[in-house]
Scaffold this motif. Structure first.
Motif, PDB file in Angstrom:
ATOM      1  N   GLY A   1       0.830  -1.192   0.000  1.00 50.06           N
ATOM      2  CA  GLY A   1       0.000   0.000   0.000  1.00 50.06           C
ATOM      3  C   GLY A   1       0.866   1.245   0.000  1.00 50.06           C
ATOM      4  O   GLY A   1       2.100   1.179  -0.088  1.00 50.06           O
ATOM      5  N   ALA A   2       0.207   2.398   0.100  1.00 49.75           N
ATOM      6  CA  ALA A   2       0.919   3.662   0.229  1.00 49.75           C
ATOM      7  C   ALA A   2       1.730   3.655   1.518  1.00 49.75           C
ATOM      8  O   ALA A   2       1.265   3.162   2.541  1.00 49.75           O
ATOM      9  CB  ALA A   2      -0.090   4.818   0.259  1.00 49.75           C
TER      10      ALA A   2
ATOM     11  N   GLU B   1      -0.967  -2.066  -4.086  1.00 51.14           N
ATOM     12  CA  GLU B   1      -2.204  -2.803  -3.893  1.00 51.14           C
ATOM     13  C   GLU B   1      -3.249  -1.745  -3.547  1.00 51.14           C
ATOM     14  O   GLU B   1      -3.130  -1.047  -2.542  1.00 51.14           O
ATOM     15  CB  GLU B   1      -2.019  -3.816  -2.755  1.00 51.14           C
ATOM     16  CG  GLU B   1      -3.256  -4.591  -2.428  1.00 51.14           C
ATOM     17  CD  GLU B   1      -3.943  -5.204  -3.633  1.00 51.14           C
ATOM     18  OE1 GLU B   1      -4.998  -4.680  -4.027  1.00 51.14           O
ATOM     19  OE2 GLU B   1      -3.428  -6.195  -4.168  1.00 51.14           O
ATOM     20  N   VAL B   2      -4.259  -1.584  -4.422  1.00 47.40           N
ATOM     21  CA  VAL B   2      -5.240  -0.493  -4.245  1.00 47.40           C
ATOM     22  C   VAL B   2      -6.673  -0.996  -4.077  1.00 47.40           C
ATOM     23  O   VAL B   2      -7.618  -0.204  -4.054  1.00 47.40           O
ATOM     24  CB  VAL B   2      -5.198   0.502  -5.427  1.00 47.40           C
ATOM     25  CG1 VAL B   2      -3.842   1.183  -5.525  1.00 47.40           C
ATOM     26  CG2 VAL B   2      -5.552  -0.175  -6.744  1.00 47.40           C
TER      27      VAL B   2
ATOM     28  N   LEU C   1      -8.248  -2.706  -1.494  1.00 43.95           N
ATOM     29  CA  LEU C   1      -8.735  -3.160  -0.180  1.00 43.95           C
ATOM     30  C   LEU C   1      -9.480  -2.075   0.585  1.00 43.95           C
ATOM     31  O   LEU C   1      -9.601  -2.140   1.811  1.00 43.95           O
ATOM     32  CB  LEU C   1      -7.563  -3.721   0.637  1.00 43.95           C
ATOM     33  CG  LEU C   1      -7.028  -5.051   0.069  1.00 43.95           C
ATOM     34  CD1 LEU C   1      -5.526  -5.155   0.234  1.00 43.95           C
ATOM     35  CD2 LEU C   1      -7.704  -6.229   0.724  1.00 43.95           C
ATOM     36  N   GLY C   2      -9.987  -1.091  -0.147  1.00 42.09           N
ATOM     37  CA  GLY C   2     -10.854  -0.092   0.472  1.00 42.09           C
ATOM     38  C   GLY C   2     -12.281  -0.264  -0.018  1.00 42.09           C
ATOM     39  O   GLY C   2     -12.601  -1.235  -0.708  1.00 42.09           O
TER      40      GLY C   2
ATOM     41  N   LEU D   1      -9.201  -1.407   4.503  1.00 43.06           N
ATOM     42  CA  LEU D   1      -7.799  -1.010   4.562  1.00 43.06           C
ATOM     43  C   LEU D   1      -7.501   0.266   3.784  1.00 43.06           C
ATOM     44  O   LEU D   1      -6.360   0.541   3.425  1.00 43.06           O
ATOM     45  CB  LEU D   1      -6.904  -2.157   4.090  1.00 43.06           C
ATOM     46  CG  LEU D   1      -6.898  -3.336   5.077  1.00 43.06           C
ATOM     47  CD1 LEU D   1      -6.779  -4.664   4.359  1.00 43.06           C
ATOM     48  CD2 LEU D   1      -5.763  -3.201   6.076  1.00 43.06           C
ATOM     49  N   GLY D   2      -8.546   1.054   3.564  1.00 39.11           N
ATOM     50  CA  GLY D   2      -8.354   2.377   2.971  1.00 39.11           C
ATOM     51  C   GLY D   2      -8.623   3.459   3.999  1.00 39.11           C
ATOM     52  O   GLY D   2      -8.811   3.184   5.182  1.00 39.11           O
ATOM     53  N   ILE D   3      -8.598   4.696   3.526  1.00 45.05           N
ATOM     54  CA  ILE D   3      -8.946   5.850   4.365  1.00 45.05           C
ATOM     55  C   ILE D   3     -10.406   5.728   4.835  1.00 45.05           C
ATOM     56  O   ILE D   3     -11.236   5.196   4.115  1.00 45.05           O
ATOM     57  CB  ILE D   3      -8.727   7.138   3.522  1.00 45.05           C
ATOM     58  CG1 ILE D   3      -7.238   7.441   3.368  1.00 45.05           C
ATOM     59  CG2 ILE D   3      -9.471   8.334   4.064  1.00 45.05           C
ATOM     60  CD1 ILE D   3      -6.566   7.993   4.606  1.00 45.05           C
TER      61      ILE D   3
ATOM     62  N   VAL E   1      -4.091   2.054   6.514  1.00 48.76           N
ATOM     63  CA  VAL E   1      -5.058   2.836   5.728  1.00 48.76           C
ATOM     64  C   VAL E   1      -4.596   3.071   4.287  1.00 48.76           C
ATOM     65  O   VAL E   1      -5.229   3.831   3.546  1.00 48.76           O
ATOM     66  CB  VAL E   1      -5.350   4.205   6.386  1.00 48.76           C
ATOM     67  CG1 VAL E   1      -5.971   4.028   7.758  1.00 48.76           C
ATOM     68  CG2 VAL E   1      -4.090   5.065   6.477  1.00 48.76           C
ATOM     69  N   GLY E   2      -3.528   2.415   3.864  1.00 50.15           N
ATOM     70  CA  GLY E   2      -2.925   2.750   2.576  1.00 50.15           C
ATOM     71  C   GLY E   2      -3.227   1.792   1.435  1.00 50.15           C
ATOM     72  O   GLY E   2      -2.550   1.826   0.425  1.00 50.15           O
ATOM     73  N   LEU E   3      -4.261   0.936   1.579  1.00 49.71           N
ATOM     74  CA  LEU E   3      -4.477  -0.081   0.548  1.00 49.71           C
ATOM     75  C   LEU E   3      -5.736   0.137  -0.277  1.00 49.71           C
ATOM     76  O   LEU E   3      -6.273  -0.796  -0.881  1.00 49.71           O
ATOM     77  CB  LEU E   3      -4.478  -1.478   1.195  1.00 49.71           C
ATOM     78  CG  LEU E   3      -3.086  -1.884   1.718  1.00 49.71           C
ATOM     79  CD1 LEU E   3      -3.185  -2.710   2.985  1.00 49.71           C
ATOM     80  CD2 LEU E   3      -2.340  -2.668   0.658  1.00 49.71           C
ATOM     81  N   GLY E   4      -6.214   1.392  -0.279  1.00 49.82           N
ATOM     82  CA  GLY E   4      -7.324   1.743  -1.161  1.00 49.82           C
ATOM     83  C   GLY E   4      -6.832   2.640  -2.286  1.00 49.82           C
ATOM     84  O   GLY E   4      -5.636   2.858  -2.450  1.00 49.82           O
ATOM     85  N   ILE E   5      -7.792   3.144  -3.048  1.00 48.23           N
ATOM     86  CA  ILE E   5      -7.493   4.092  -4.127  1.00 48.23           C
ATOM     87  C   ILE E   5      -6.910   5.380  -3.513  1.00 48.23           C
ATOM     88  O   ILE E   5      -7.278   5.752  -2.400  1.00 48.23           O
ATOM     89  CB  ILE E   5      -8.807   4.383  -4.895  1.00 48.23           C
ATOM     90  CG1 ILE E   5      -9.171   3.197  -5.791  1.00 48.23           C
ATOM     91  CG2 ILE E   5      -8.755   5.671  -5.684  1.00 48.23           C
ATOM     92  CD1 ILE E   5      -8.335   3.059  -7.046  1.00 48.23           C
TER      93      ILE E   5
ATOM     94  N   PRO F   1      -6.617   8.870  -2.236  1.00 52.74           N
ATOM     95  CA  PRO F   1      -7.717   9.790  -1.911  1.00 52.74           C
ATOM     96  C   PRO F   1      -7.674  11.046  -2.781  1.00 52.74           C
ATOM     97  O   PRO F   1      -6.613  11.491  -3.206  1.00 52.74           O
ATOM     98  CB  PRO F   1      -7.454  10.159  -0.443  1.00 52.74           C
ATOM     99  CG  PRO F   1      -6.476   9.154   0.075  1.00 52.74           C
ATOM    100  CD  PRO F   1      -5.692   8.682  -1.101  1.00 52.74           C
TER     101      PRO F   1
ATOM    102  N   ALA G   1      -6.156  14.109   3.067  1.00 53.83           N
ATOM    103  CA  ALA G   1      -6.263  12.659   3.269  1.00 53.83           C
ATOM    104  C   ALA G   1      -4.970  11.964   2.811  1.00 53.83           C
ATOM    105  O   ALA G   1      -4.509  11.008   3.437  1.00 53.83           O
ATOM    106  CB  ALA G   1      -7.473  12.106   2.528  1.00 53.83           C
ATOM    107  N   ARG G   2      -4.377  12.465   1.708  1.00 56.41           N
ATOM    108  CA  ARG G   2      -3.109  11.875   1.242  1.00 56.41           C
ATOM    109  C   ARG G   2      -2.002  12.115   2.267  1.00 56.41           C
ATOM    110  O   ARG G   2      -1.182  11.238   2.531  1.00 56.41           O
ATOM    111  CB  ARG G   2      -2.706  12.468  -0.110  1.00 56.41           C
ATOM    112  CG  ARG G   2      -3.550  11.960  -1.266  1.00 56.41           C
ATOM    113  CD  ARG G   2      -2.895  12.207  -2.617  1.00 56.41           C
ATOM    114  NE  ARG G   2      -2.681  13.604  -2.914  1.00 56.41           N
ATOM    115  CZ  ARG G   2      -3.605  14.429  -3.407  1.00 56.41           C
ATOM    116  NH1 ARG G   2      -4.819  13.981  -3.668  1.00 56.41           N
ATOM    117  NH2 ARG G   2      -3.325  15.693  -3.656  1.00 56.41           N
TER     118      ARG G   2
ATOM    119  N   ARG H   1      -2.478   9.797   5.194  1.00 55.52           N
ATOM    120  CA  ARG H   1      -2.036   8.456   4.824  1.00 55.52           C
ATOM    121  C   ARG H   1      -0.522   8.335   4.934  1.00 55.52           C
ATOM    122  O   ARG H   1       0.002   7.315   5.407  1.00 55.52           O
ATOM    123  CB  ARG H   1      -2.467   8.207   3.378  1.00 55.52           C
ATOM    124  CG  ARG H   1      -2.920   6.822   3.098  1.00 55.52           C
ATOM    125  CD  ARG H   1      -3.679   6.727   1.802  1.00 55.52           C
ATOM    126  NE  ARG H   1      -2.877   7.064   0.635  1.00 55.52           N
ATOM    127  CZ  ARG H   1      -2.940   6.389  -0.523  1.00 55.52           C
ATOM    128  NH1 ARG H   1      -3.757   5.356  -0.639  1.00 55.52           N
ATOM    129  NH2 ARG H   1      -2.225   6.750  -1.548  1.00 55.52           N
TER     130      ARG H   1
END
Lengths: 175, 175, 175
Positions: free
Chosen positions: A13-14, A127-128, A130-131, B130-132, C128-132, C134, C139-140, C143
């Motif tokens: 992730g990020a 990996e994007v 999982l949100g 697992l996202g924001i 919190v870093g595994l989504g698209i 932000p 929010a970035r 993260r």
């Protein structure tokens, strides 16, 4: 001569430490270090990140920008004397979509260039998925494209890890 | 006779290969293959995905739509001669919320039907936490509901994995 | 005397069971149980969550609110007779940002207090870093801050796990 010809995928992730880990793995191998950068500086936030990352890598590295022609760059720069680091596949996917390229064809080109690479290639990817499902269709399509690329590359490499908080978890152990 | 009565949870993000992996695990077992589909086609994007997935599965599978009455469908279709695949719990949670059902009661019904199942059940679920933190309260509630269902099912099954880029990581090893 | 002086990081997404797992690990140790709560009740949704969590923990626990001065609280409450649970680092990061504190300096203070702790400390953090990526810059940045804190603490603790659906995966095995 660089080390045994074996490719590595570093997912995460990020801010998971994936670029740093990938660089460490590359630096542990013999050979010239080539950094294939997907990033393009569209704004100040990106410009700042790129400059910081370049300073982080230090003088052993040569940086080559490859926002779109990644397969071609691997074909040119992967030799028995080089270690190539691709950072990262997810930004490359985003660049392809912005440029309205055929992502499936580009991914096929990438897998061909990896299969034909003459030295080790280390690939970083986000990996994007999982949100929560994104609201807009473009973000959902991006998630699909990025996920498909990750699956195709994971199937092809000899080793794959996923990073959490700077720590690697092995997804696919190296033979 | 199908294989030993043992349930499997396959967790994963979007495009992590969870459905494909779950199908492969089901096809490796003896017995009739029953696909319990949570998906309902509300728009063209969904209709297209459903049709692609059905074609992917091939002719060994029977598909039964169970957008809400999942516990009942398991009770009916799980027999010593069948392998049941539930795809997926997270869409089921979303369907329950849209229909304003009591998600806790429905989850209790699901765990009862799984405990009483007469053949193996493989359950697919999305990991969405697992996202924001999402901006809107409904998305936060959905995340809570989906996460609680995943925890309850993970506690009950004999085996659980999470998928990244098509590769399974074992969360709960089978006996 | 509490158990061997060894710190544990429990990572996980929303509703992954991380707080419950961390509490169980704390309760398995000898000593007084101190809960350092990062949560502040700004609205009814938060107030409800906080009350539920406090009831869940039961009477063995003392709760201390430490929304900002976390390093100081660890210095005060970590003794050879206590087990300290920090829940959670990610909310703490959010509190620091809202209060316009220097997050890097605060993180350095936290790592110093952990290194000097006289009893075991268990820390919970969100991944919190595994989504698209932000949409908004704040929010970035959040993260980034949360991810950097997770990396620094993961590097320092003796053991780290990540939770999925209530099940722990070892990221860093204890000795």
């Amino acid at each position: 001569m660089s080390s045994a010809l074996s490719h590595l995928l570093v997912l995460g992730g990020a801010r998971s430490g994936k670029s740093r880990y990938a660089q460490g793995r590359a630096e542990a191998l013999a050979g010239e270090l080539i950094y294939l950068a997907s990033a393009q500086a569209f704004d100040d936030e990106m410009r700042e990140r790129i400059a910081l990352h370049r300073a982080d890598r230090g003088p052993r590295w040569s940086t080559v920008e490859a926002p779109l022609e990644l397969a071609e760059a691997i074909t040119v720069y992967s030799t028995p004397e080089t270690v190539v680091l691709v950072d990262c596949l997810t930004l490359w996917a985003s660049n392809l979509m912005l440029a309205e390229r055929d992502t499936a064809a580009a991914t096929e080109g990438l897998t061909r260039s990896l299969s034909a690479a003459r030295g080790p290639v280390i690939l970083v990817a986000n990996e994007v998925g999982l949100g929560i499902v994104p609201d807009n269709a473009l973000a959902r399509r991006f998630r699909d494209v990025a996920g498909r690329i990750n699956q195709e590359i994971a199937a092809l490499v000899e080793e794959a890890v996923i990073m959490f908080a700077g720590l690697p978890l092995t997804l696919k152990p190296k033979g």
